[in-house]
Scaffold this motif. Structure first.
Motif, mmCIF file in Angstrom:
data_model
loop_
_atom_site.group_PDB
_atom_site.id
_atom_site.type_symbol
_atom_site.label_atom_id
_atom_site.label_comp_id
_atom_site.label_asym_id
_atom_site.label_seq_id
_atom_site.Cartn_x
_atom_site.Cartn_y
_atom_site.Cartn_z
ATOM 1 N N PHE A 123 0.845 -1.199 0.000
ATOM 2 C CA PHE A 123 0.000 0.000 0.000
ATOM 3 C C PHE A 123 0.878 1.245 0.000
ATOM 4 N N THR A 124 0.990 1.872 -1.171
ATOM 5 C CA THR A 124 1.880 3.023 -1.323
ATOM 6 C C THR A 124 1.128 4.347 -1.445
ATOM 7 N N ASP A 125 -0.187 4.301 -1.614
ATOM 8 C CA ASP A 125 -0.987 5.515 -1.677
ATOM 9 C C ASP A 125 -1.432 5.881 -0.268
ATOM 10 N N ALA A 126 -1.309 7.169 0.085
ATOM 11 C CA ALA A 126 -1.539 7.601 1.468
ATOM 12 C C ALA A 126 -2.946 7.261 1.954
ATOM 13 N N LYS A 127 -3.975 7.533 1.153
ATOM 14 C CA LYS A 127 -5.352 7.289 1.591
ATOM 15 C C LYS A 127 -5.642 5.797 1.692
ATOM 16 N N GLU A 128 -5.170 5.028 0.703
ATOM 17 C CA GLU A 128 -5.385 3.583 0.767
ATOM 18 C C GLU A 128 -4.672 2.990 1.968
ATOM 19 N N ARG A 129 -3.451 3.473 2.221
ATOM 20 C CA ARG A 129 -2.690 2.949 3.348
ATOM 21 C C ARG A 129 -3.386 3.270 4.674
ATOM 22 N N ALA A 130 -3.962 4.451 4.769
ATOM 23 C CA ALA A 130 -4.683 4.808 5.993
ATOM 24 C C ALA A 130 -5.820 3.821 6.263
ATOM 25 N N LYS A 131 -6.560 3.470 5.218
ATOM 26 C CA LYS A 131 -7.651 2.500 5.387
ATOM 27 C C LYS A 131 -7.102 1.114 5.756
ATOM 28 N N ALA A 132 -6.032 0.700 5.034
ATOM 29 C CA ALA A 132 -5.470 -0.630 5.265
ATOM 30 C C ALA A 132 -4.954 -0.777 6.689
ATOM 31 N N PHE A 133 -4.239 0.251 7.161
ATOM 32 C CA PHE A 133 -3.682 0.149 8.496
ATOM 33 C C PHE A 133 -4.704 0.440 9.577
ATOM 34 N N GLY A 134 -5.800 1.095 9.227
ATOM 35 C CA GLY A 134 -6.903 1.201 10.173
ATOM 36 C C GLY A 134 -7.466 -0.180 10.485
ATOM 37 N N SER A 144 -9.403 3.096 15.437
ATOM 38 C CA SER A 144 -8.490 2.763 14.345
ATOM 39 C C SER A 144 -9.110 2.989 12.972
ATOM 40 N N THR A 145 -10.317 2.471 12.758
ATOM 41 C CA THR A 145 -10.909 2.507 11.414
ATOM 42 C C THR A 145 -11.678 3.785 11.119
ATOM 43 N N GLN A 146 -12.122 4.493 12.161
ATOM 44 C CA GLN A 146 -12.900 5.704 11.925
ATOM 45 C C GLN A 146 -12.069 6.966 12.186
ATOM 46 N N ILE A 147 -11.584 7.124 13.408
ATOM 47 C CA ILE A 147 -10.821 8.328 13.737
ATOM 48 C C ILE A 147 -9.463 8.322 13.043
ATOM 49 N N GLY A 148 -8.684 7.257 13.261
ATOM 50 C CA GLY A 148 -7.344 7.202 12.682
ATOM 51 C C GLY A 148 -7.346 7.247 11.166
ATOM 52 N N THR A 149 -8.207 6.436 10.555
ATOM 53 C CA THR A 149 -8.250 6.370 9.099
ATOM 54 C C THR A 149 -8.678 7.701 8.484
ATOM 55 N N ARG A 150 -9.660 8.342 9.083
ATOM 56 C CA ARG A 150 -10.184 9.585 8.510
ATOM 57 C C ARG A 150 -9.232 10.761 8.695
ATOM 58 N N LEU A 151 -8.457 10.755 9.770
ATOM 59 C CA LEU A 151 -7.591 11.900 10.057
ATOM 60 C C LEU A 151 -6.131 11.686 9.658
ATOM 61 N N ILE A 155 6.281 5.044 3.966
ATOM 62 C CA ILE A 155 5.819 3.664 3.718
ATOM 63 C C ILE A 155 5.291 3.129 5.028
ATOM 64 N N ALA A 156 4.189 2.434 4.915
ATOM 65 C CA ALA A 156 3.472 2.019 6.115
ATOM 66 C C ALA A 156 4.147 0.837 6.750
ATOM 67 N N HIS A 157 3.936 0.791 8.080
ATOM 68 C CA HIS A 157 4.398 -0.400 8.801
ATOM 69 C C HIS A 157 3.465 -1.560 8.453
#
Length: 512
Positions: free
Chosen positions: A136-147, A326-333, A510-512
């Protein structure tokens, strides 16, 4: 779509990436479940296999030593050998070790199975995390994935309490091992056919054998030292010897890594201010979390009389909070604010939840104190864990993503060992002190039992107070040290560790 095209437009949707996330998340769930599910089954397994009270700790310790000691090695193997291959081998090995544990007929088989589970888990965990980092190299996709990933990593342990209770009460303790097999088989098959590791992300250097030996022995000595401190005391000769050996080995490891051409752990990975802050704050947060799981489990079962299944369900508000954070606050912000403004407040909200739990008494209402306390704790931890995991490998070369991911696991594993030993010691000391001060006034057996229970609760709350302070420290460290910009924005200047010239993934993070 070709790899070149994907790198040119990292935000282009790719269904395979999300399919890969399903199997990576499934494997992570299996590993996290195993951290608590076996603990629920331990009394039954001990009775069936004739394991002595003195040896029963090895059901947990054998896994912890193998897992904690081999994590850095497993992370580098993933970088060298390929993350997909390491991931699949780790899953298959974990399944076979679980089958051996479920079929155990004596304590030797059980201890061996647990050690093998730990060894293959040390291959599996860093490979899974680094696969997400390079997939996951795109910032928005990575946010969702790691959420999603963060919710599983945070809440899976509580789910393990429920599942372990059901399996132990209604089937047999052996199913707490056998349940891993379908998880592993499905995840391995799916990963083999779905995951496509990006070309050029593998490390082609040689393996640093001295680094492997020194890091493994040093981490094993450190984890074993804390394990013995819990059971034998901090001043016991072997405990002190383990800590001294760990210090010597790990200092020597750092010296060797600064000299060799292809180190197991490039020191630039941990010297960066943001990564160092993440590793340290996560390790501290895990100390607090282990205290909560440990003492609330005892409180609910011993003081309140809950069954194992009911205890597991009692932790569900924390799981709900973690998923929401994780999936709502973290991913959205995540793509809108700097990570420290999620991590720092997240740990502080968790500290407020922990603070509520210091008010526990024998007759405390679940709805009035435990429910809001666990909700806040889960919400804060979920909000903080998500960006921490996503940012933990910021700026490292793709070829080092495995060992950087392993450092996150290592900080959590060492934090767990410290938390179990340190907070148990604090609780035991407070309990003994309370009982000594109050048992003289108890004239009947009922009064003596009440003093014993009150002493246990006093011990739990004393340790939880300490955990509150640790979570506050984690929040302050995150706010102070984690200085990375938000994903997708211009990265901050190099932190003086020489990483500015490193080859990076298509965007700065790059995401963990």
């Amino acid at each position: 779509m070709s790899e070149a095209a994907l790198k040119a437009a990292p935000g282009v949707p790719d269904a395979n990436r999300w399919k890969a996330l399903v199997f990576i998340a499934l494997a992570q769930l299996m590993v996290v479940l195993d951290s608590t599910i076996v603990n629920i089954a331990l009394p039954s397994a001990q009775q069936d296999l004739g394991i002595s009270d003195g040896n029963r700790q090895w059901v947990v310790t054998a896994y912890a030593l193998a897992f904690g000691g081999l994590l850095l090695f497993g992370g580098r193997i993933a970088d060298l050998w390929g993350r997909k291959r390491t991931f699949v081998v780790g899953l298959i090995g974990f399944a076979l070790a679980s089958a051996l544990g479920g079929a155990a007929t004596n304590e030797a088989m059980m201890f061996g199975a647990r050690a093998l589970q730990g060894a293959f888990g040390a291959l599996l965990a860093p490979a899974a995390l680094s696969l997400l980092a390079v997939t996951f190299t795109d910032a928005k996709e990575r946010a969702k994935a790691f959420g999603i990933y963060g919710a599983i990593a945070g809440g899976g342990a509580a789910v393990g309490l429920i599942l372990g209770g059901f399996l132990t009460e209604y089937l047999d303790w052996r199913w707490t091992f056998f349940v891993n097999i379908p998880f592993a088989v499905v995840a391995a098959a799916g990963a083999w056919f779905v995951i496509n590791e990006p070309a050029g992300s593998r490390n082609r250097s040689t393996l640093d054998i001295p680094g492997v030996i020194l890091s493994t022995l040093g981490l094993v000595a450190l984890v074993y030292g804390f394990t013995r401190a819990e059971s034998e005391g901090w001043s016991e000769a072997t405990t002190v010897g383990m800590f001294v050996a760990a210090a010597v080995l790990l200092v020597t490891f750092v010296f060797v890594e600064s000299r060799v051409k292809a180190p197991l752990l490039p020191l630039r990975v941990v010297a960066d201010r943001t990564r160092g802050g993440i590793y340290l704050s996560l390790g501290l947060a895990i100390i607090g979390m282990f205290g909560l799981f440990l003492f609330l489990t005892y409180y609910l079962q011993i003081v309140k009389g809950y069954s194992p299944v009911k205890t597991g369900f009692a932790f569900m508000p924390m799981v709900a909070g973690m998923i929401t954070g994780s999936t709502q606050i973290g991913t959205r912000l995540m793509t809108r604010v700097r990570p420290r403004f999620l991590m720092g407040p997240g740990f502080l909200v968790a500290a407020v939840g922990m603070l509520l739990l210091t008010q526990l008494e024998i007759d405390t209402s679940y709805a009035a104190v435990l429910l809001p306390g666990m909700l806040l704790l889960g919400l804060g931890m979920g909000t903080a864990f998500m960006p921490a995991m996503s940012m933990a490998t910021q700026g490292v070369r793709p070829q080092d993503a495995g060992v950087a991911s392993a450092m996150v696991n290592t900080s959590q594993q060492v934090g767990g060992a410290i938390g179990t030993a340190l907070l148990n010691t604090i609780a035991a000391s407070a309990t003994a002190s309370y009982i000594t001060d109050h048992i003289g006034g108890a004239t009947s057996r009922t009064q003596q039992q009440l003093v014993q229970l009150q002493g246990q609760v006093q011990g739990y709350t004393s340790a939880i107070w300490f955990a509150v302070g640790i979570l506050v420290a984690a929040g302050v460290i995150a706010l102070t040290l984690v200085n990375a910009g938000r994903p997708g924005a211009t990265a901050p200047a190099a932190s003086g560790d020489g990483e500015g010239a490193e080859e990076e993934l298509p965007i700065p993070v790059i995401a963990h």
